[in-house]
Design an enzyme around this catalytic site. Structure first.
Site, PDB file in Angstrom:
ATOM      1  CE  LYS B 103      -3.134   2.731   2.718  1.00 44.53           C
ATOM      2  NZ  LYS B 103      -3.754   2.967   4.029  1.00 44.53           N
ATOM      3  N   GLY B 164      -7.790   9.353   9.071  1.00 41.35           N
ATOM      4  CA  GLY B 164      -8.116   9.536  10.486  1.00 41.35           C
ATOM      5  C   GLY B 164      -9.140  10.616  10.768  1.00 41.35           C
ATOM      6  CB  ALA B 191      -7.850   7.546   3.989  1.00 37.12           C
ATOM      7  N   GLY B 192     -10.530   8.190   5.591  1.00 40.78           N
ATOM      8  CA  GLY B 192     -11.544   9.212   5.800  1.00 40.78           C
ATOM      9  C   GLY B 192     -12.908   8.702   6.181  1.00 40.78           C
ATOM     10  CG  ASN B 213      -6.580   1.372  11.376  1.00 41.99           C
ATOM     11  OD1 ASN B 213      -7.147   0.943  12.371  1.00 41.99           O
ATOM     12  ND2 ASN B 213      -5.280   1.371  11.293  1.00 41.99           N
ATOM     13  CB  THR B 214      -9.312   5.911  12.536  1.00 38.70           C
ATOM     14  OG1 THR B 214      -7.983   6.007  12.021  1.00 38.70           O
ATOM     15  CG2 THR B 214      -9.384   6.686  13.834  1.00 38.70           C
TER      16      THR B 214
END
Lengths: 65, 265
Positions: B103, B164, B191-192, B213-214
């Protein structure tokens, strides 16, 4: 000889990268190595001689996003 | 209509059934990390390489835990700000994780963690030539996306919003245009994403998968949130396959008008 390992100054006896990993007790660990920002393959560590002031990175698997 | 469970997708010759890719960072404990990944039904998790002080063993413990989960790993180059750093990190990751997948992140600045798309294209070219299978973390810029494909990328991973931030899809129009322009390229929103509704929205746009992830790791209950994301990704995918209705400005009665009482026959 004075080198840096993972960003910290370090006085070491080892003369090769392979010997350095033994000296720092990484022998059995899964790690990847770089010398002065260039990747050093596992099989090349024994022939990779260290020089004063070298910057060594020893990285291990970690959490990532 | 197709069942989303039997609806697979492919990247670099690997067939995948889960359309949710999950990061492994920031969980409250290793146990919750394992339970959340299982609940997410993800087949691919992202990992990184970091410094470890001699003998502490944290990295080795983490790596055993991931191997026990039996998932594929996608190593990242998170935090790399230059092509050189990203390429060296990718080379190190390939050896440690024994995978050609990477990645690829080349970060331009720390406030937005936006991709440095110029560095990204250069790094993607170098790594692809060297046998890597690159998953580039990019923007929705179509010109850059085209250059990434020319560089050898067989998948594109545009951001929804900054890493994040949990803000969802900042530019749905741009993401829709990217889907239309690259109809045959696997596309992943990376992301986001903050909530399952964001993930469902991206899947409804026709994205092949979601990487986050977050949103799971920092939820009050990561395991329940992982389950919620698994369902939302599946719901969004099913909705895409089912061809949603067109929105309209004026109301249209859903109950039949003919036969209504109190009207002239």
């Amino acid at each position: 000889m004075q080198i840096s390992v993972n960003g910290k100054p370090c006085e070491v006896r080892a003369e090769t990268l392979a010997a350095l990993l033994t000296e720092l007790e990484y022998e059995d660990a899964v790690v990847a190595t770089a010398r002065n920002r260039d990747f050093v393959r596992r099989r090349d560590r024994a022939e990779t001689t260290l020089a004063e002031g070298d910057e060594i990175e020893i990285l291990t698997p970690r959490q990532g996003g | 209509m197709q069942d989303a469970r039997e609806d697979s997708w492919q990247v670099y010759g690997t067939t995948l059934s889960s359309r949710l890719l999950v990061g492994t960072a920031q969980y409250p404990s290793p146990k919750i990390l394992s339970d959340a990944i299982r609940a997410s039904e993800a087949e691919i998790v992202t990992v990184s390489l970091r410094r470890e002080s001699g003998g502490s063993g944290a990295g080795q413990t983490f790596w055993s835990l991931i191997r026990e989960l039996g998932v594929r790993v996608l190593p990242n180059t998170a935090g790399c700000h230059t092509v050189k750093e990203a390429v060296t990190t990718a080379e190190m990751a390939r050896e440690v994780f024994d995978t050609p997948w990477v990645k690829l992140e080349v970060i331009s600045d720390d406030d937005t963690l936006a991709p440095d798309v110029i560095g990204l294209v250069e790094a993607a070219r170098i790594l692809s030539r060297d046998g890597f299978q690159v998953f580039p973390y990019t923007t929705e810029d179509l010109g850059i996306a085209g250059k990434l494909i020319e560089a050898g990328c067989e998948i594109l991973m545009p951001w929804g919003a900054p890493i994040g931030s949990g803000r969802g899809l900042n530019n749905p129009y741009g993401l829709r245009a990217m889907r239309a322009h690259f109809a045959d390229v696997p596309l992943v929103v990376d992301a986001g994403i903050g909530t399952p509704s964001h993930a469902a929205a991206a899947m409804e746009l026709g994205y092949d998968a979601i990487l986050l992830n977050t949103a799971i790791a920092k939820a009050g209950d990561p395991v329940v949130m992982a389950r919620a994301f698994a369902r939302s990704v599946e719901a969004g995918r099913l909705a895409r396959l089912a061809d949603p209705m067109e929105p309209r400005d004026m109301a249209a009665p859903s109950t039949p008008v003919i036969g209504r009482a109190f009207t002239a026959a």
